[in-house]
Design an enzyme around this catalytic site. Structure first.
Site, PDB file in Angstrom:
ATOM      1  N   LYS A  83      42.554 -20.482  -5.612  1.00 53.00           N
ATOM      2  CA  LYS A  83      43.339 -20.158  -6.749  1.00 53.00           C
ATOM      3  C   LYS A  83      44.968 -20.232  -6.408  1.00 53.00           C
ATOM      4  CE  LYS A  83      44.072 -15.499  -7.306  1.00 53.00           C
ATOM      5  NZ  LYS A  83      45.430 -15.217  -7.606  1.00 53.00           N
ATOM      6  N   ASN A  84      45.302 -19.770  -5.579  1.00 50.03           N
ATOM      7  CA  ASN A  84      46.971 -19.755  -5.291  1.00 50.03           C
ATOM      8  C   ASN A  84      47.374 -20.879  -4.655  1.00 50.03           C
ATOM      9  OD1 ASN A  84      46.641 -17.034  -5.593  1.00 50.03           O
ATOM     10  ND2 ASN A  84      46.852 -16.362  -3.695  1.00 50.03           N
ATOM     11  N   CYS A 104      52.829  -5.231 -10.783  1.00 48.05           N
ATOM     12  CA  CYS A 104      51.385  -5.076 -11.115  1.00 48.05           C
ATOM     13  C   CYS A 104      50.911  -3.975 -10.188  1.00 48.05           C
ATOM     14  CB  CYS A 104      50.922  -6.252 -10.608  1.00 48.05           C
ATOM     15  SG  CYS A 104      50.745  -6.590  -8.924  1.00 48.05           S
ATOM     16  N   ARG A 152      56.820  -6.169  -7.336  1.00 48.07           N
ATOM     17  CA  ARG A 152      57.027  -7.754  -7.409  1.00 48.07           C
ATOM     18  C   ARG A 152      58.357  -8.491  -7.872  1.00 48.07           C
ATOM     19  NH1 ARG A 152      51.249  -9.055  -7.407  1.00 48.07           N
ATOM     20  NH2 ARG A 152      51.894 -10.973  -6.600  1.00 48.07           N
ATOM     21  N   ASP A 199      46.254 -10.551   1.535  1.00 49.14           N
ATOM     22  CA  ASP A 199      45.014 -10.869   0.464  1.00 49.14           C
ATOM     23  C   ASP A 199      43.504 -10.730   1.229  1.00 49.14           C
ATOM     24  OD1 ASP A 199      46.568 -13.466  -1.433  1.00 49.14           O
ATOM     25  OD2 ASP A 199      46.920 -11.380  -1.172  1.00 49.14           O
ATOM     26  N   ARG A 220      39.399 -12.706 -11.968  1.00 49.09           N
ATOM     27  CA  ARG A 220      40.746 -13.380 -11.937  1.00 49.09           C
ATOM     28  C   ARG A 220      40.736 -14.534 -10.774  1.00 49.09           C
ATOM     29  NH1 ARG A 220      46.117 -10.204 -11.908  1.00 49.09           N
ATOM     30  NH2 ARG A 220      46.578 -12.191 -11.690  1.00 49.09           N
TER      31      ARG A 220
HETATM   32  C1  EPZ Z   1      51.381 -14.725  -3.534  1.00 48.64           C
HETATM   33  O1  EPZ Z   1      52.118 -13.827  -4.492  1.00 48.64           O
HETATM   34  C2  EPZ Z   1      50.060 -14.824  -4.001  1.00 48.64           C
HETATM   35  N1  EPZ Z   1      49.732 -15.033  -5.465  1.00 48.64           N
HETATM   36  C3  EPZ Z   1      49.198 -13.146  -3.502  1.00 48.64           C
HETATM   37  O2  EPZ Z   1      47.964 -13.383  -3.827  1.00 48.64           O
HETATM   38  C4  EPZ Z   1      49.438 -13.087  -2.351  1.00 48.64           C
HETATM   39  O3  EPZ Z   1      49.329 -11.834  -1.835  1.00 48.64           O
HETATM   40  C5  EPZ Z   1      51.363 -13.113  -1.926  1.00 48.64           C
HETATM   41  O4  EPZ Z   1      51.738 -14.362  -2.228  1.00 48.64           O
HETATM   42  C6  EPZ Z   1      51.440 -12.953  -0.447  1.00 48.64           C
HETATM   43  O5  EPZ Z   1      50.996 -13.921   0.367  1.00 48.64           O
HETATM   44  C7  EPZ Z   1      49.803 -16.462  -5.665  1.00 48.64           C
HETATM   45  O6  EPZ Z   1      49.945 -17.322  -4.889  1.00 48.64           O
HETATM   46  C8  EPZ Z   1      49.586 -16.677  -7.257  1.00 48.64           C
HETATM   47  P1  EPZ Z   1      55.615 -13.110  -2.502  1.00 48.64           P
HETATM   48  P2  EPZ Z   1      53.795 -13.651  -4.467  1.00 48.64           P
HETATM   49  O7  EPZ Z   1      56.481 -13.509  -3.228  1.00 48.64           O
HETATM   50  O8  EPZ Z   1      54.300 -15.326  -4.666  1.00 48.64           O
HETATM   51  C9  EPZ Z   1      58.438  -9.633  -2.114  1.00 48.64           C
HETATM   52  C10 EPZ Z   1      45.920 -12.536  -4.740  1.00 48.64           C
HETATM   53  O9  EPZ Z   1      45.131 -11.675  -4.525  1.00 48.64           O
HETATM   54  N2  EPZ Z   1      59.496 -10.404  -2.809  1.00 48.64           N
HETATM   55  O10 EPZ Z   1      55.041 -13.813  -1.153  1.00 48.64           O
HETATM   56  O11 EPZ Z   1      54.080 -12.847  -5.737  1.00 48.64           O
HETATM   57  C11 EPZ Z   1      57.507  -9.001  -2.799  1.00 48.64           C
HETATM   58  O12 EPZ Z   1      57.949  -7.797  -3.306  1.00 48.64           O
HETATM   59  C12 EPZ Z   1      47.288 -12.569  -4.963  1.00 48.64           C
HETATM   60  O13 EPZ Z   1      45.567 -13.746  -4.808  1.00 48.64           O
HETATM   61  C13 EPZ Z   1      60.872 -10.088  -3.190  1.00 48.64           C
HETATM   62  O14 EPZ Z   1      61.221  -9.102  -2.561  1.00 48.64           O
HETATM   63  O15 EPZ Z   1      54.023 -13.029  -3.266  1.00 48.64           O
HETATM   64  C14 EPZ Z   1      56.442  -8.647  -1.870  1.00 48.64           C
HETATM   65  O16 EPZ Z   1      56.780  -7.723  -1.168  1.00 48.64           O
HETATM   66  C15 EPZ Z   1      47.709 -10.987  -4.837  1.00 48.64           C
HETATM   67  N3  EPZ Z   1      61.681 -10.881  -4.024  1.00 48.64           N
HETATM   68  C16 EPZ Z   1      56.680  -9.814  -0.680  1.00 48.64           C
HETATM   69  O17 EPZ Z   1      57.915 -10.291  -1.107  1.00 48.64           O
HETATM   70  C17 EPZ Z   1      61.179 -12.116  -4.606  1.00 48.64           C
HETATM   71  O18 EPZ Z   1      61.815 -12.628  -5.545  1.00 48.64           O
HETATM   72  C18 EPZ Z   1      55.474 -10.995  -0.911  1.00 48.64           C
HETATM   73  O19 EPZ Z   1      55.704 -11.640  -2.291  1.00 48.64           O
HETATM   74  C19 EPZ Z   1      59.670 -12.200  -4.372  1.00 48.64           C
HETATM   75  C20 EPZ Z   1      58.832 -11.616  -3.543  1.00 48.64           C
END
Ligand code: EPZ
Length: 418
Positions: free
Chosen positions: A22-23, A116, A121, A304, A396
């Site tokens: 998915k990701n 969410c 996020r 995850d 999802r």
């Molecule tokens: C991706 O989300 C995945 N989703 C998530 O999977 C996964 O948990 C996550 O990466 C971490 O591995 C998809 O790929 C669609 P991040 P993403 O940006 O990109 C902070 C699932 O269950 N952050 O790496 O949103 C944020 O708050 C889902 O399949 C900032 O501070 O994750 C978080 O604490 C859930 N500023 C951390 O980074 C930003 O601009 C990780 O977020 C962006 C993120």
């Protein structure tokens, strides 16, 4: 309303085939915006999130056909209008189209994705990258807008190795003028898969999968046909389910390298695993011991997989500790597992798990995608019946999850309740 009903106590047995990730597929679909040709994605997972991002692209005049696991995307008539905000807010990953849209049209306006269940996020790192490439960012009431006469390559350091920010900035940089170096980039396999997809369109990206990604801007990208990587989190979910039921299953179509942190922690618990051809055999018929887990960016243990491991550790005598370092609110499944007789306490970012001999089935609710998977896992091992509500979260990220578990011998079905 639909629910999933599980009768616990059955050892899983048999074989299961893993779907594409998915990701990986979501950012790949978003990046198809970068060219006016047709892109074809083979073996695509028929997931709710895939349908949602496809609807987001259709709302800006993309021509998308999804037929038996193939997604055919023609963005020759894409229009630069604000995508449907209800759809964008429905799924955070919709925000992944922003980098590609700025790159293609020089300006773009989109609803802020919002938070969410697992955290607020933020998108600050995404926007920091766009600004570094020359985009002017403006905020309005509930939306963000970017303008860039021209995107110019730059050196960008990510304060946190954000998966989405790495992907969005990569998509904004592939057609920029000159070179971009992204430092402290996310290293997840899905980043590498997106880079491979973009390179198959004619992009010049090196270093994806490491913490430093180099992107040399090119003039244009062409259509392509591509098969995404297998879903390491779906594979991990079935590995944990086999372990908690003390069953023995073979999981086909995995990439062992992507599963290393999950294999390492399951082996530490005492789960027996054996790599065979393109699969892995999981044998849960062994003595298990409690362990500690800390979620980290890849190649650390994936957040995850945290809820699923929580269910397993809740049934292993002794004290285990899970520290969640990625999201600030990813412990909502603990209340549901405790309803089933679990003994888990939260101490800040840590969950302290006192294993119990047996969980007991009851009515529970999925609070987010992976929490829902964790409740199915708990139900498979619990005494009696577990009824899981709000299963739209689970759909999802998992293709026909109850059908796959049923084929492995689980007593599980999707039921309609009024
Ligand atoms: C991706 O989300 C995945 N989703 C998530 O999977 C996964 O948990 C996550 O990466 C971490 O591995 C998809 O790929 C669609 P991040 P993403 O940006 O990109 C902070 C699932 O269950 N952050 O790496 O949103 C944020 O708050 C889902 O399949 C900032 O501070 O994750 C978080 O604490 C859930 N500023 C951390 O980074 C930003 O601009 C990780 O977020 C962006 C993120």
């Amino acid at each position: 309303m639909k629910k999933i009903l599980v009768k616990g106590g059955k050892k899983l047995n048999g074989e299961v085939n893993i779907s594409s990730a998915k990701n990986a597929v979501l950012p790949i679909i978003a990046s198809s915006i970068l060219c006016g040709d047709t892109c074809i994605i083979d073996n695509a997972p028929m997931l709710e999130d895939v349908f949602v991002i496809s609807e987001v692209l259709k709302s800006i005049n993309s021509n998308i056909n999804i037929e038996d696991n193939k997604i055919i995307i023609d963005n020759s008539n894409l229009t630069n209008v604000e995508p449907d905000s209800d759809l964008v807010r429905k799924m955070r990953a919709s925000f992944l189209i922003m980098g590609a849209m700025i790159s293609r049209f020089g300006k773009f306006k989109i609803s802020l994705p919002g938070g969410c269940n697992i955290g607020n996020r933020p998108i600050d790192l995404h926007l920091k990258g766009f600004s570094a490439l020359g985009a002017e960012i403006n905020f309005g009431h509930g939306y963000v807008e970017a303008h860039a006469n021209k995107l110019v390559g730059n050196k960008i350091y990510l304060d946190f190795p954000s998966v989405g920010a790495t992907e969005n900035i990569m998509m904004a940089a592939v057609l920029a003028e000159g070179d971009t170096v992204l430092e402290n980039a996310a290293e997840e396999p899905e980043i590498q898969d997106l880079a491979n997809f973009l390179n198959s369109m004619g992009a010049k990206i090196n270093g994806a999968g490491t913490d430093t990604i180099k992107i040399t801007g090119v003039k244009e990208l062409k259509g392509t046909q591509y098969k995404p990587i297998p879903d390491r989190i779906e594979a991990g979910t079935f590995m944990v389910a086999a372990a908690i039921t003390r069953g023995k299953i073979k999981i086909n179509g995995i990439n062992e390298q992507h599963l290393k942190p999950i294999i390492a922690k399951l082996r530490e618990i005492g789960v027996c695993m054996e790599k065979v051809d393109d699969g892995i055999i999981i044998d849960g018929n062994n003595d298990f011991k409690p362990i500690d887990i800390k979620t980290m960016p890849y190649p650390g243990f994936p957040t995850d997989m945290q809820p699923q491991m929580m269910s397993l550790l809740a049934t292993i005598n002794g004290t285990s500790v899970i520290t969640e370092t990625i999201f600030e609110n990813r412990f909502m499944h603990i209340g549901e597992i405790n309803r089933m007789g679990g003994n888990i306490k939260i101490d800040g970012r840590c969950a302290v798990i006192e294993g119990v001999d047996c969980l007991t089935g009851c009515e529970v609710k999925a609070t987010d995608l992976r929490a829902g998977a964790a409740l199915i896992i708990a139900g498979l091992a619990a005494g009696g019946y577990t009824t899981i509500g709000d299963i739209y979260h689970i759909d999802r990220g998992y293709v026909s999850i109850e059908e796959k578990f049923k084929k492995l011998g689980a007593d599980i079905e999707r039921i309609e309740v009024d």
